[in-house]
Design an enzyme around this catalytic site. Structure first.
Site, mmCIF file in Angstrom:
data_model
loop_
_atom_site.group_PDB
_atom_site.id
_atom_site.type_symbol
_atom_site.label_atom_id
_atom_site.label_comp_id
_atom_site.label_asym_id
_atom_site.label_seq_id
_atom_site.Cartn_x
_atom_site.Cartn_y
_atom_site.Cartn_z
ATOM 1 N N HIS A 157 82.298 93.097 93.085
ATOM 2 C CA HIS A 157 81.589 92.077 93.840
ATOM 3 C C HIS A 157 82.194 90.706 93.604
ATOM 4 C CE1 HIS A 157 77.909 94.749 94.541
ATOM 5 N NE2 HIS A 157 78.542 94.540 95.673
ATOM 6 N N ASP A 171 93.114 108.729 108.519
ATOM 7 C CA ASP A 171 93.033 110.179 108.307
ATOM 8 C C ASP A 171 94.012 110.926 109.198
ATOM 9 O OD1 ASP A 171 91.217 110.776 106.211
ATOM 10 O OD2 ASP A 171 89.602 109.967 107.444
ATOM 11 N N CYS A 228 90.721 102.458 115.347
ATOM 12 C CA CYS A 228 89.998 101.723 114.316
ATOM 13 C C CYS A 228 90.596 101.918 112.926
ATOM 14 C CB CYS A 228 88.515 102.086 114.319
ATOM 15 S SG CYS A 228 88.223 103.812 113.902
HETATM 16 C C1 PEP Z 1 90.417 106.412 109.595
HETATM 17 O O1 PEP Z 1 90.455 107.529 109.064
HETATM 18 O O2 PEP Z 1 91.392 105.849 110.132
HETATM 19 C C2 PEP Z 1 89.153 105.645 109.585
HETATM 20 C C3 PEP Z 1 89.009 104.536 110.283
HETATM 21 O O3 PEP Z 1 88.151 106.100 108.804
HETATM 22 P P1 PEP Z 1 88.115 105.943 107.202
HETATM 23 O O4 PEP Z 1 89.265 105.046 106.801
HETATM 24 O O5 PEP Z 1 86.793 105.352 106.890
HETATM 25 O O6 PEP Z 1 88.273 107.357 106.756
HETATM 26 MG MG MG Z 2 88.629 108.537 108.531
#
Ligand code: PEP
Ligand code: MG
Length: 543
Positions: free
Chosen positions: A188, A455, A502
């Site tokens: 934090h 991922d 994302c």
């Molecule tokens: C990803 O896998 O790109 C993603 C946005 O999810 P996380 O990083 O939370 O697994």
């Molecule tokens: Mg992911």
């Protein structure tokens, strides 16, 4: 000149005089007591005093840093009220007949160890919070609460580690940078330092404390994580130049606020922010994000000691939607498992957690957890522009089950006369090669795709994203990954669905043009990357 390497948690540069951070430390001794009731009474009074101090700190944090920074101290107040923690202290006083200071210190040791032994980095960092509240309790017991020695004058604060409350009590007008020998980027303190817009480097190692002394010159590069003790002239010139480049760039980016995310030939896209909690909306708004493209809802579960109730979740989702004032908010349903573990889920240890029981697999196997979240989400949908997204999808039946459960929740809410938005968009993450390959089958089922490149990269290249040794093997621009994204974009558009990215790759400016040419409609990045990405998009022509 000596150079130290740590983790930069706020990308800015400072050169200035060092000030070692000193604190009053109360030595705790074990004392046998004949009247444990008196110790219990002292504990009660100390706890009341600590809560009063924390609520004053909470107020200061809210004024200076907004809800985001203040939340930490709300959590501290909750920790002080935690039955497990307080009962452990009381039991020790009663059964071992020891003084309250000793009982607090021993209980804190075992709770801090429990957190630091956890696999999840976020939970490990919580041990610093346990230490912070127990030090406050001990200080209150010895009537020394709040009398920490805070340094004076314009300075670079150099410390072994800083507790969150010590960080917030620093006078921001006097602090030009923060360097700590220990601590993690997830702490934090790191989050607070970033929120204070103060150059900060965490975890430079204990040798730093031997090299630095009050008044010596220190250079801090929050971009690279480098700290220079007694920097030579060349380094000082270099850092000062970086400092002026930073401020020029900052002014340039400021001018992009309020402008559209649009290419030179007028292709409009959305540049949204990724957030991990309610507090993230402050940074998203400050960086003028077009919406929230990924709210990782699992942090709500990770930050709690039991399953968050429908009501607790509803309040958080509603707050996020209301803060974003009609801009779209994509909330991803629970993505727990693998590197994100919460003890109360009782998940078994697995040989290959990344290929294991995680995310949608847990939700579909434990419908009571999933339905609670979906009900909270749908109820919140009445308060803004919500989209719901499912993680780790690999097959058509999985999506079918998710949609059926959404239908079940909508039906229930309707029967009970509870307001919700019937048009809430439903989408899936494309983060397994399987989902990308069958994206032609999945696209007709949903309103949108969002590519999770973190991922997708690990599963496509068979490289565990947690394994630092594999870094040389991870080519994030690998043709296989780009082809999977392109294929998903084509299939989305052919089925009237939109597609966003994302994962971290969305912020890679060397790929922006390629992604735009693939037809990516939305980029969702961590808040500081929103404006640089808008600048990039506005410089590109696709003609
Ligand atoms: C990803 O896998 O790109 C993603 C946005 O999810 P996380 O990083 O939370 O697994
Ligand atoms: Mg992911």
């Amino acid at each position: 000149m000596t150079v130290f390497d740590g983790r930069g948690v706020y990308g800015a540069v400072a050169v200035g005089k060092a000030q070692l951070f000193k604190r009053h430390q109360t030595k705790v001794r074990r004392v046998s007591v004949s009247k444990p009731e008196q110790e219990l009474e002292r504990l009660r009074a100390a706890k009341d005093a600590a809560v009063r101090q924390l609520s004053a700190i909470h107020k200061k944090a809210r004024k200076e840093l907004g809800e985001a920074g203040a939340l930490i101290f709300e959590i501290h107040m909750m920790m002080l009220d935690d039955d497990d923690f307080i009962d452990t202290i009381k039991d020790m006083i009663r059964t071992q007949r020891v003084n309250a200071e000793y009982a607090v210190s021993s209980a804190a040791d075992s709770f801090a160890k429990m957190f630091s032994d956890m696999e999840d980095a976020y939970m490990q960092a919580r041990s610093a919070d346990v230490r912070d509240i127990s030090n406050r309790l001990i200080a209150c017991l010895s009537k020394g609460g709040g009398s920490r020695a805070l340094p004076d004058g314009k300075m670079i604060i150099c410390a072994d580690d800083l507790a969150p409350s010590e960080t917030i009590l620093l006078d921001r007008s006097k602090v030009t940078a923060i360097v700590t020998a220990f601590g993690s980027a997830n702490s934090h303190t790191a989050i607070l330092a970033a929120g204070m817009n103060t150059p900060a480097v965490i975890g430079v190692g204990k040798e730093f404390l031997d090299a630095v002394e009050d008044g010596c010159l220190v250079g801090v590069d929050g971009h690279t994580g480098e700290v220079f003790v007694d920097p030579d002239d060349k380094t000082i010139r270099h850092l000062k130049q970086k400092q002026s480049e930073d401020s020029r760039r900052y002014q340039l980016l400021e001018q992009l606020k309020g402008k559209e995310s649009i290419t030179l030939d007028e292709k409009r896209v959305s540049i949204c922010a990724n957030i991990g909690g309610e507090c993230g909306t402050d940074a998203a708004i400050a960086n003028d994000a077009d919406g929230i493209g990924l709210f990782r809802s699992e942090f709500l579960y990770l930050g709690s000691e039991d399953y968050p109730t429908e009501e607790q979740q509803f309040r958080v989702y509603k707050n996020v939607l209301e803060s974003m004032k009609g801009k779209k908010v994509v909330i991803r349903t629970l993505d727990i498992g693998a590197d994100k573990q919460a003890g109360y889920f009782g998940l078994e240890k697995e040989e290959n957690p990344a290929l294991g029981f995680r995310a949608i697999r847990i939700c579909l196997s434990r419908p009571e957890i999933f339905l609670t979240q979906l009900r909270a989400l749908y109820r919140a949908s009445a308060f803004g522009e919500l989209a719901i997204m499912f993680p780790m999808i690999t097959s058509v039946p999985e999506v079918r089950q998710c949609l059926d459960m959404c239908e079940q929740v909508r039906k229930e809410l309707k029967e009970n006369g509870i307001r919700f938005d019937e048009n809430t968009e439903l989408g899936i993450m494309i983060e397994t090669p399987a989902a990308a390959v069958i994206s032609d089958r999945l696209a007709p089922m949903v309103d949108f795709f969002s590519v999770g490149t973190n991922d997708l990269t690990q599963y496509t290249l068979a490289c565990d994203r947690q394994n630092e040794r594999l870094r040389p093997f991870v080519d994030t621009h690998h043709e296989a990954i780009l082809r999977l994204i392109e294929m998903s974009a084509k299939n989305a558009h052919e089925n009237n669905a939109w597609i966003g990215i994302c994962g971290e790759l969305a912020a890679d400016l060397t790929l922006t043009e390629k992604f735009l040419r693939m037809g990516i409609d939305e980029f969702s990045v961590s808040p500081p990357f929103v404006l640089p990405l808008r600048e990039k998009v506005r410089s590109i022509s696709l003609k």
